[in-house]
Design a protein around this motif. Structure first.
Motif, PDB file in Angstrom:
ATOM      1  N   UNK A  51      -3.694   8.712   1.563  1.00  0.00           N
ATOM      2  CA  UNK A  51      -3.380   7.866   2.694  1.00  0.00           C
ATOM      3  C   UNK A  51      -4.416   6.758   2.780  1.00  0.00           C
ATOM      4  N   UNK A  52      -4.108   5.745   3.588  1.00  0.00           N
ATOM      5  CA  UNK A  52      -5.084   4.683   3.810  1.00  0.00           C
ATOM      6  C   UNK A  52      -5.301   4.518   5.299  1.00  0.00           C
ATOM      7  N   UNK A  85       0.822  -1.207   0.000  1.00  0.00           N
ATOM      8  CA  UNK A  85       0.000   0.000   0.000  1.00  0.00           C
ATOM      9  C   UNK A  85       0.860   1.263   0.000  1.00  0.00           C
ATOM     10  N   UNK A  86       1.941   1.228   0.760  1.00  0.00           N
ATOM     11  CA  UNK A  86       2.828   2.400   0.786  1.00  0.00           C
ATOM     12  C   UNK A  86       3.441   2.662  -0.588  1.00  0.00           C
ATOM     13  N   UNK A  87       3.804   1.586  -1.307  1.00  0.00           N
ATOM     14  CA  UNK A  87       4.359   1.751  -2.643  1.00  0.00           C
ATOM     15  C   UNK A  87       3.332   2.360  -3.595  1.00  0.00           C
ATOM     16  N   UNK A  88       2.116   1.888  -3.505  1.00  0.00           N
ATOM     17  CA  UNK A  88       1.079   2.384  -4.405  1.00  0.00           C
ATOM     18  C   UNK A  88       0.739   3.847  -4.148  1.00  0.00           C
ATOM     19  N   UNK A 114      -9.874   2.193   3.709  1.00  0.00           N
ATOM     20  CA  UNK A 114     -10.339   3.407   3.048  1.00  0.00           C
ATOM     21  C   UNK A 114      -9.154   4.168   2.469  1.00  0.00           C
ATOM     22  N   UNK A 115      -9.348   4.729   1.289  1.00  0.00           N
ATOM     23  CA  UNK A 115      -8.351   5.576   0.632  1.00  0.00           C
ATOM     24  C   UNK A 115      -8.910   6.995   0.591  1.00  0.00           C
ATOM     25  N   UNK A 116      -8.115   7.956   1.084  1.00  0.00           N
ATOM     26  CA  UNK A 116      -8.578   9.333   1.150  1.00  0.00           C
ATOM     27  C   UNK A 116      -7.392  10.275   1.079  1.00  0.00           C
ATOM     28  N   UNK A 117      -7.679  11.546   0.944  1.00  0.00           N
ATOM     29  CA  UNK A 117      -6.621  12.546   0.926  1.00  0.00           C
ATOM     30  C   UNK A 117      -5.980  12.643   2.302  1.00  0.00           C
ATOM     31  N   UNK A 118      -4.669  12.869   2.295  1.00  0.00           N
ATOM     32  CA  UNK A 118      -3.974  13.055   3.566  1.00  0.00           C
ATOM     33  C   UNK A 118      -4.502  14.305   4.254  1.00  0.00           C
ATOM     34  N   UNK A 119      -4.677  14.199   5.575  1.00  0.00           N
ATOM     35  CA  UNK A 119      -5.241  15.312   6.341  1.00  0.00           C
ATOM     36  C   UNK A 119      -4.118  16.124   6.966  1.00  0.00           C
ATOM     37  N   UNK A 120      -4.092  17.363   6.632  1.00  0.00           N
ATOM     38  CA  UNK A 120      -3.030  18.238   7.115  1.00  0.00           C
ATOM     39  C   UNK A 120      -3.074  18.358   8.634  1.00  0.00           C
ATOM     40  N   UNK A 121      -1.921  18.252   9.241  1.00  0.00           N
ATOM     41  CA  UNK A 121      -1.834  18.424  10.678  1.00  0.00           C
ATOM     42  C   UNK A 121      -1.998  17.154  11.471  1.00  0.00           C
ATOM     43  N   UNK A 122      -2.309  16.041  10.787  1.00  0.00           N
ATOM     44  CA  UNK A 122      -2.443  14.758  11.472  1.00  0.00           C
ATOM     45  C   UNK A 122      -1.242  13.905  11.115  1.00  0.00           C
ATOM     46  N   UNK A 123      -0.458  13.556  12.104  1.00  0.00           N
ATOM     47  CA  UNK A 123       0.737  12.770  11.869  1.00  0.00           C
ATOM     48  C   UNK A 123       0.360  11.312  11.705  1.00  0.00           C
ATOM     49  N   UNK A 124       0.834  10.735  10.607  1.00  0.00           N
ATOM     50  CA  UNK A 124       0.510   9.349  10.298  1.00  0.00           C
ATOM     51  C   UNK A 124       1.750   8.486  10.397  1.00  0.00           C
TER      52      UNK A 124
END
Length: 864
Positions: free
Chosen positions: A97-98, A87-90, A107-117
């Motif tokens: 992000x997932x 998933x990270x490669x894709x 779930x696949x969605x846009x990365x949320x600013x300010x949230x450390x993943x």
């Protein structure tokens, strides 16, 4: 405070099963799945397709919140990866992000600013979220305690792996829950009838020779070389013979029904649509399943599969099925009494698949499959219908017949086939070759009048229409295929997301040889042979006009040739001296096409429209087993033009889906089968109807009311009308006929609906689950409804089926023992025990065919 997670729930396979079927109030990270490595090979294909392919490798599903993956292409890679690594490669360099909705759904969605993943991953549980940043981030996404999410479905309706919601075709997919529930009691392929909108399936041969109808379009021809306008594709190989179409459905990855003409990519004889089965493929990881059920009438059904890698490049999957039932129908014909003589079967099938992947670009899938059916044919019941009605006569009992030939009734079907699918993935193109071979041997003999004779030609007064009796003569007939072979070859080249314009092109070759016979007794014997050769070339392309609008179009040129011979080997004096063979040859070619457009109305709704032309080649029949002036019947090619518009929507933040379409078609020269209007000799004939028109709609909805309660609903309306002032066929001597009669005593068909074409079909399922102890208890119910239908072109009061409602239930418990996922369940089929007339025959009486009665049973399954 965190919710306690029982030890059994940490097992990845258990979570995969339970959470995919019913959801769970506990949503946890599947740690062991994240560290397990599997072989993965991804080409430069659309990102959403690549994500779905990777998810399937780990038994997961992907959902997309909005169209975040649109226009993105995956970078090609291959090797052994964990779930996280793949998933990270894709998602590398995508700003996506997932996260895990549950252990089965990502779930696949846009990365949320300010949230450390952690990389590009966010893992969530259903415990209270104390982290304020995560709590704020969750405001923009559809999650919440107890909220359900429906499965994101992929299909191959356009020979590419695509999201169901983005395909501009009316497509239905049969869910695993429904598939498991309705096949548990040993059901054959007719289990699909009315379980999908606009689909009807019936048979007068029992567990073989199913006849398919989509949107009312089908053919009742019961000869063994019958051609049907609904094609069946099993593991990329067309199953042309109607006997091949009865192959059991087990260990399948997907079941798709494509409505409307499908004459571009799938080819010959698909003017009504097609049904497509895809088997589960071999995997490098060791795994499999076993299930066993036992039910009423001593019905036993077992099946299982084993899959795993033999080397790093070679994997195998072996699938087995065994379905048995004891004879349970008695015959009480005077002088022929016998208990438990009809109704039983032994049906065995196997599939062996070997997948060879020597590199990340080349793969070869070898498939061998076989079937061995030994059973009894359809049971006809003489004088079972009350004249002037379509009701059963008094004292009718579905477990009793009055046949004088029941002891000789038998049906044997042996199928052997195989295929080789070669795929080569280049950076820009994919190359596919599918080679298939099928062969059939079959013999079926039945008491087709369904009773015993009580009168003679000299004195017919003995016949009073009493249950089980027939007048004048008895009829016992047989059909057999001593030799049959089918060879198919297809080549395809498809582009891999070259830009706005992508395409695929190919060629198809088909050849089939039939040698079959009809053997009623030593009085008459007919032998027939048919050789069919066909080929086609096709092209299909799709163009992205904008981010919202895409157009797809295709062309196919098809050529079809048939050579046919019929020869009466044995006849009686009343038939005259006729032993010379009769010949017929047909040849035709046609261009079929389709053009469709898809418009993204919003992030959750796609609108589409489609126009298409379909084609079916000429057909030949020669059921000239009797009469002194027999004739062959030939039906010319039929063509159909269809228009369809629809909408596909995901609603309520991913917890509901509604797909809807309306359609209209006109078919010219439709091939239909009628009771013979020849002077004498043939039991039936083929004819072309000048024009048939039809219109209607299909609606399918799915709603996860909560994570534990899922419902589905399907509805279709089909209005069909024959428009032909000149077509005239023979009448029925025993029926209350409502067709108009001409001066020759023949009846007209103008204005009638098509046979076996219910106006309304409805289906409904509901599944509820709840955690009990260390497992999940679930309740599942399914219901189907079909409005009344005529059995033939004769509009007779007696020869029709009333509106029919059938339901089933299943109560089960899912749990885990070490690394094994276990399921125990109790089930019921036709729980209302409705006795329904599902077919009729008018050779010399009002004979009926009845549905199966209520059945109860228990089921056990283990997955590993």
């Amino acid at each position: 405070m965190k919710t306690h997670i029982p030890k059994w729930k940490r097992k990845p396979i258990v979570l995969s099963v339970i959470l995919s079927l019913a959801g769970s109030l506990s949503v946890v990270t599947d740690v062991s799945a994240q560290i397990k490595q599997v072989q993965i090979k991804i080409a430069a294909i659309p990102l959403d397709n690549a994500l779905q392919n990777v998810a399937k490798k780990f038994g997961k599903q992907i959902v997309f919140f909005s169209n975040v993956a649109n226009g993105l292409t995956a970078e090609a890679f291959s090797g052994s990866y964990t779930e996280e690594e793949a998933l990270d490669l894709l998602l590398k360099n995508t700003e996506l992000q997932y996260r895990y909705i549950n252990s089965k759904t990502i779930a696949i969605e846009k990365a949320i600013e300010g949230v450390k993943l952690d990389g590009k991953k966010r893992v969530e549980t259903n415990s209270l979220i104390n982290d304020q940043a995560q709590q704020n981030a969750s405001n923009d996404r559809p999650t919440g305690a107890g909220k359900g999410t429906i499965e994101n479905i992929t299909v191959t309706a356009q020979r590419r792996t695509q999201n169901l919601q983005e395909v501009p075709i009316s497509v239905s997919v049969m869910k695993d829950d429904l598939l498991d529930s309705i096949t548990t009691n040993g059901a054959d392929i007719r289990f699909m009838s009315a379980r999908i909108p606009s689909l009807k399936i019936e048979s007068s041969f029992g567990r073989s020779f199913p006849r398919f109808y989509i949107r009312g379009l089908g053919n009742q021809d019961f000869d063994l070389n019958a051609s049907q306008p609904v094609s069946l594709i099993y593991d990329d190989v067309v199953q042309e013979s109607p006997i091949l179409k009865g192959f059991p459905v087990f260990d399948v990855e997907s079941v798709e029904v494509l409505r409307g003409p499908q004459g571009t990519l799938f080819g010959r004889n698909t003017p009504a649509g097609l049904v497509k089965f895809t088997s589960k493929r071999p995997t490098q990881d060791f795994g499999g399943y076993f299930s066993a059920s036992y039910g009423s009438l001593n019905t036993l059904s077992t099946q299982g599969a084993l899959s795993g890698g033999l080397t790093d490049t070679l994997s195998v999957r072996v699938s087995l099925l065994n379905q048995t039932r004891d004879d349970y129908i008695d015959t009480q014909a005077p002088g022929f009494e016998e208990k438990d003589v009809l109704g039983g079967y032994d049906d065995r099938a196997a599939k062996v698949q070997v997948l060879y992947e020597p590199s990340d670009k080349l793969s070869a899938l070898f498939n061998y499959h076989t079937r061995d059916l030994d059973g009894t044919p359809t049971v006809f019941r003489a004088s079972a219908i009350k004249p002037g009605t379509n009701n059963f006569v008094e004292n009718f009992d579905r477990n009793i017949v009055y046949q004088d030939a029941a002891q000789r009734a038998t049906q044997s079907v042996k199928v052997d086939g195989g295929s080789v699918k070669l795929e080569y993935l280049d950076n820009d193109f994919s190359y596919t070759s599918v080679t298939g071979y099928e062969s059939v041997e079959m013999f079926s003999r039945a008491d087709v009048d369904g009773g015993y004779r009580v009168s003679s030609f000299g004195d017919p007064s003995g016949y009073t229409g009493e249950l089980g009796t027939v007048p004048l003569f008895s009829v016992e007939s047989a059909d057999g295929i001593p030799e049959h072979s089918q060879f198919t070859q297809e080549f395809r080249i498809a582009s891999n997301e070259l830009g706005r314009f992508d395409y695929q092109a190919g060629a198809f070759f088909f050849t089939e040889t039939f040698h079959y016979n009809e053997d009623g007794s030593v009085k008459r014997y007919l032998q027939q042979n048919q050789q069919t050769d066909a080929w086609a070339v096709f092209f299909s392309g799709d163009y992205d006009v904008s981010d919202e609008l895409s157009i797809t179009g295709g062309l196919r040129y098809s050529k079809d040739e048939k050579e046919y011979t019929a020869q009466r080997i044995i006849s009686t004096s009343s038939d005259g001296e006729f032993f010379d063979p009769m010949y017929a040859n047909t040849e035709d070619s046609a261009i079929s096409w389709d053009l469709s457009a898809t418009y993204k109305y919003s992030s959750d709704t796609n609108l589409y429209s489609r126009v298409a032309k379909g084609f079916r080649a000429p057909s030949i029949q020669g059921r000239v087993v009797s009469g002194n002036n027999p004739q062959l019947s030939i039906a010319d090619s039929e063509t159909i033009h269809s228009i369809e518009v629809g909408a596909k929507s995901d609603l309520l933040d991913g917890s509901a889906r509604v797909n809807f379409d309306i359609f209209y078609f006109e078919m010219d020269d439709q091939q239909l089968t009628a009771q013979s209007s020849f002077d004498e000799g043939a039991a039936k004939e083929l004819l072309n109807i000048d024009k048939t028109v039809g219109y209607g709609f299909e609606l399918e909805a799915e709603y996860a009311i909560t994570a534990d309660l899922l419902t589905t609903l399907g509805v279709s309306y089909n209005n069909t009308e024959i428009q032909d002032d000149n077509a005239a066929i023979s009448t029925c001597d025993f029926c209350t006929v409502r067709n108009p009669v001409d001066e020759n005593g023949l009846i007209g068909v103008d204005g009638l609906s098509l046979p076996r074409a219910p106006e309304w079909i409805g289906n409904f399922t509901m599944r509820y689950s709840t955690q009990v102890g260390d497992g999940d208890l679930y309740f599942y119910t399914d219901w189907s409804y079909a409005s009344e239908v005529q059995f033939s072109l004769i509009d007779a009061v007696e020869m029709q089926q009333d509106p029919y409602l059938e339901g089933g239930i299943r109560i089960g418990y899912l749990f885990a023992v070490n690394d094994y996922d276990m399921e125990v369940a109790a089930y019921g089929r036709n729980i209302t025990d409705e006795t329904a007339l599902v077919g009729g025959l008018t050779i010399n009486n009002l004979a009926g065919i009845v549905n199966e009665g209520r059945a109860w049973g228990a089921d056990f399954k283990v997955k590993f």
